[in-house]
Motif scaffolding. Structure first.
Motif, PDB file in Angstrom:
ATOM      1  N   GLU A   1       0.837  -1.193   0.000  1.00 26.26           N
ATOM      2  CA  GLU A   1       0.000   0.000   0.000  1.00 26.26           C
ATOM      3  C   GLU A   1       0.877   1.250   0.000  1.00 26.26           C
ATOM      4  OE1 GLU A   1      -2.523  -0.391   3.384  1.00 26.26           O
ATOM      5  OE2 GLU A   1      -4.022  -1.569   2.302  1.00 26.26           O
ATOM      6  N   CYS A   2       0.600   2.157  -0.926  1.00 26.24           N
ATOM      7  CA  CYS A   2       1.395   3.392  -1.073  1.00 26.24           C
ATOM      8  C   CYS A   2       0.530   4.617  -0.845  1.00 26.24           C
ATOM      9  CB  CYS A   2       2.031   3.440  -2.459  1.00 26.24           C
ATOM     10  SG  CYS A   2       3.021   1.985  -2.879  1.00 26.24           S
ATOM     11  N   ASN A   3      -0.471   4.495   0.034  1.00 29.86           N
ATOM     12  CA  ASN A   3      -1.392   5.602   0.273  1.00 29.86           C
ATOM     13  C   ASN A   3      -0.736   6.767   1.007  1.00 29.86           C
ATOM     14  OD1 ASN A   3      -3.496   4.050  -0.857  1.00 29.86           O
ATOM     15  ND2 ASN A   3      -3.820   3.010   1.084  1.00 29.86           N
TER      16      ASN A   3
ATOM     17  N   ILE B   1       1.909  -6.655  -6.421  1.00 28.31           N
ATOM     18  CA  ILE B   1       1.037  -5.581  -6.893  1.00 28.31           C
ATOM     19  C   ILE B   1       1.096  -4.440  -5.879  1.00 28.31           C
ATOM     20  CG2 ILE B   1      -0.518  -7.086  -8.181  1.00 28.31           C
ATOM     21  CD1 ILE B   1      -2.478  -6.959  -5.873  1.00 28.31           C
ATOM     22  N   ILE B   2       0.776  -3.230  -6.336  1.00 28.25           N
ATOM     23  CA  ILE B   2       0.782  -2.080  -5.450  1.00 28.25           C
ATOM     24  C   ILE B   2      -0.522  -1.323  -5.579  1.00 28.25           C
ATOM     25  CG2 ILE B   2       3.289  -1.838  -5.530  1.00 28.25           C
ATOM     26  CD1 ILE B   2       2.924   0.500  -7.447  1.00 28.25           C
ATOM     27  N   SER B   3      -0.800  -0.525  -4.558  1.00 22.10           N
ATOM     28  CA  SER B   3      -2.010   0.288  -4.578  1.00 22.10           C
ATOM     29  C   SER B   3      -1.777   1.553  -5.386  1.00 22.10           C
ATOM     30  CB  SER B   3      -2.388   0.667  -3.139  1.00 22.10           C
ATOM     31  OG  SER B   3      -1.450   1.609  -2.627  1.00 22.10           O
ATOM     32  N   GLU B   4      -2.750   2.421  -5.384  1.00 22.96           N
ATOM     33  CA  GLU B   4      -2.589   3.755  -5.954  1.00 22.96           C
ATOM     34  C   GLU B   4      -1.485   4.488  -5.197  1.00 22.96           C
ATOM     35  OE1 GLU B   4      -5.963   6.754  -7.377  1.00 22.96           O
ATOM     36  OE2 GLU B   4      -5.786   6.682  -5.203  1.00 22.96           O
ATOM     37  N   ILE B   5      -0.617   5.179  -5.921  1.00 22.61           N
ATOM     38  CA  ILE B   5       0.483   5.922  -5.306  1.00 22.61           C
ATOM     39  C   ILE B   5       0.026   7.353  -5.032  1.00 22.61           C
ATOM     40  CG2 ILE B   5       2.819   6.817  -5.632  1.00 22.61           C
ATOM     41  CD1 ILE B   5       3.374   4.437  -7.452  1.00 22.61           C
TER      42      ILE B   5
ATOM     43  N   LYS C   1      -1.531   9.720  -7.817  1.00 24.70           N
ATOM     44  CA  LYS C   1      -2.615  10.636  -7.458  1.00 24.70           C
ATOM     45  C   LYS C   1      -2.045  11.714  -6.541  1.00 24.70           C
ATOM     46  CE  LYS C   1      -7.126  10.957  -5.192  1.00 24.70           C
ATOM     47  NZ  LYS C   1      -8.210  10.198  -4.515  1.00 24.70           N
ATOM     48  N   PHE C   2      -2.241  12.982  -6.932  1.00 31.24           N
ATOM     49  CA  PHE C   2      -1.752  14.088  -6.122  1.00 31.24           C
ATOM     50  C   PHE C   2      -2.800  14.440  -5.067  1.00 31.24           C
ATOM     51  CE2 PHE C   2       0.594  14.485 -10.104  1.00 31.24           C
ATOM     52  CZ  PHE C   2       1.894  14.575  -9.620  1.00 31.24           C
TER      53      PHE C   2
ATOM     54  N   LYS D   1       2.152  -3.300 -11.802  1.00 28.26           N
ATOM     55  CA  LYS D   1       0.749  -3.660 -11.621  1.00 28.26           C
ATOM     56  C   LYS D   1       0.168  -2.869 -10.454  1.00 28.26           C
ATOM     57  CE  LYS D   1       1.610  -8.380 -13.251  1.00 28.26           C
ATOM     58  NZ  LYS D   1       1.608  -9.811 -12.895  1.00 28.26           N
ATOM     59  N   GLN D   2      -0.809  -2.021 -10.756  1.00 27.75           N
ATOM     60  CA  GLN D   2      -1.476  -1.213  -9.745  1.00 27.75           C
ATOM     61  C   GLN D   2      -2.964  -1.567  -9.713  1.00 27.75           C
ATOM     62  OE1 GLN D   2       0.341   2.674 -11.240  1.00 27.75           O
ATOM     63  NE2 GLN D   2       0.051   3.108  -9.080  1.00 27.75           N
ATOM     64  N   ARG D   3      -3.389  -2.129  -8.615  1.00 30.03           N
ATOM     65  CA  ARG D   3      -4.803  -2.456  -8.455  1.00 30.03           C
ATOM     66  C   ARG D   3      -5.065  -2.837  -6.999  1.00 30.03           C
ATOM     67  NH1 ARG D   3      -5.351  -8.069  -8.416  1.00 30.03           N
ATOM     68  NH2 ARG D   3      -3.553  -9.213  -9.253  1.00 30.03           N
ATOM     69  N   THR D   4      -6.320  -2.825  -6.641  1.00 30.86           N
ATOM     70  CA  THR D   4      -6.722  -3.255  -5.305  1.00 30.86           C
ATOM     71  C   THR D   4      -7.278  -4.668  -5.401  1.00 30.86           C
ATOM     72  OG1 THR D   4      -7.269  -0.989  -4.695  1.00 30.86           O
ATOM     73  CG2 THR D   4      -8.193  -2.752  -3.338  1.00 30.86           C
TER      74      THR D   4
END
Length: 400
Positions: free
Chosen positions: A9-11, A154-158, A191-192, A214-217
């Protein structure tokens, strides 16, 4: 039973120290790090792993510092040349997979710096911008990912902040040009968020971009374990990593072709349409020069896509071209099974598409990887291609 996946997670942004702390917290023993660190030959560095408070909850931290640093903040870490870095990684006691991650992370940094920094400034060397502690950090992160033995990452939204920051008296936009270039080269989306702070670090972003695109939840999975990493001092920021077991998704493999003839759209609009179709999931997009009625020169737009993407493709075409009608039909297609294999070369790892048919085997290196090596080394495409082809031959010993 689904496959084992590492989900990061990169929130709160990306920080290499918090990333490593979260990976260690997934069950990797700190004792395993010492032989790895010793094998690098990097002297005068020490690590600290422990627990801290994150908004009243327990979190973990990871730090690298100079031995006998005391309370000195401005520690002189050593800048290292690319060839020296590659030698250190190759001699370190880690797996080939971990070495590939490390080398590719280093290459992503060097490529970003080469593309954004003016090398003729006196005293500035694009090839000497990575510190010894950064190399150790990259190696430890790669080792931790390897130890988890996952099938996929996989990673989340950055998330990244907005505004500016000060660097050596200069005002720099967020994200910095080097970090932005890594995001461009890896095609990771960001996402800014309304935070006046830089949330992405150069080293952390290079590691994440190397691990996956790969970016997804995850939609349906079992959480097998989780690890939370934060800064040493109490902080509101964290990175969480989870090992999950995903359920196999139902995939629509039905293939369709959409076609339309266009004689009154500009070249710019057609090029833009192609980009949007590919971004929307088209498998292939191409134009064919044709002559329409009254001998008018025109183009036939052809799009290949999955059945569940037909409506989306139609929407893109109608929105961006002058056409008022689209032909579509379902097709059958024979596709060779293939896999993506990483092949090591003396310039780093290159992705190779390996496929076979009957007794024949085929190997095709990824163009973008060869292009990246050319940009970093300054060598020609032909020379690098020959090096890669030789590495493929040595790796597979194939005979067609």
């Amino acid at each position: 039973m689904g496959k084992k996946t590492l989900y990061i997670e990169c929130n709160s942004g990306i920080d290499e120290r918090m990333l490593i702390a979260s990976l260690l917290n997934l069950g990797i023993s700190e004792d395993l790090l010492k032989p790895v660190i010793d094998s690098t030959g990097l002297e005068g560095l020490e690590i600290e792993v422990g627990k801290t408070s994150l908004n009243g909850s327990i979190s973990h931290f990871f730090e690298i510092s100079r031995e006998s640093e005391c309370e000195i903040n401005n520690v002189n870490y050593r800048k290292m040349k690319a060839n020296e870095i590659y030698d250190i990684i190759n001699k370190t006691d880690i797996s080939d997979y971990a070495k590939r991650i490390s080398i590719n992370a280093v290459n992503s940094i060097l490529k970003a710096v080469t593309e954004t920094c003016y090398s003729n400034i006196e005293g500035f060397d694009n090839d000497s911008i990575i510190l010894d502690k950064d190399i150790l950090t990259i190696i430890v992160a790669a080792f931790c990912v390897d130890q988890l033995s996952v099938d996929d990452v996989i990673i989340s939204e950055i998330h990244e902040g907005i505004g500016t920051r000060t660097n050596k008296g200069n005002i720099v936009s967020i994200p910095s040009p080097q970090i932005a270039r890594i995001l461009i080269n890896s095609q990771l989306s960001v996402k800014f968020v309304d935070v006046a702070e830089e949330l992405l670090s150069l080293i952390g972003t290079s590691i994440i971009s190397t691990l996956t695109q790969k970016q997804r939840t995850p939609r349906s999975c079992r959480i097998l374990s989780q690890g939370i990493g934060s800064e040493k001092d109490e902080s509101t920021k964290q990175m969480r990593a989870m090992v999950i077991e995903e359920d196999e998704p139902q995939v629509n493999n039905e293939t369709w072709i959409l076609e339309t003839n266009i004689d009154d759209s500009t070249g710019e609009s057609l090029a833009f349409t192609m980009e949007k179709l590919l971004e929307s999931g088209a498998r292939d997009v191409f134009f064919t020069p044709i002559f329409m009625k009254k001998n008018r020169p025109a183009f036939k737009l052809s799009v290949t896509c999955h059945g569940d993407s037909v409506k989306k493709m139609e929407s893109v075409i109608f929105k961006n071209t002058t056409t008022i009608g689209i032909k579509k039909y379902r097709i059958e297609k024979t596709v060779l099974e293939y896999s993506i294999i990483n092949v090591d070369t003396r310039f780093g790892s290159v992705r190779v598409k390996a496929s076979s048919h009957e007794d024949m085997k085929y190997y095709s290196p990824e163009f973008e990887d060869i292009k990246a090596i050319c940009n970093i080394t300054g060598k020609g495409f032909k020379e690098i291609s020959e090096v890669v082809e030789q590495a493929i031959y040595e790796c597979f010993k194939f005979k067609n």
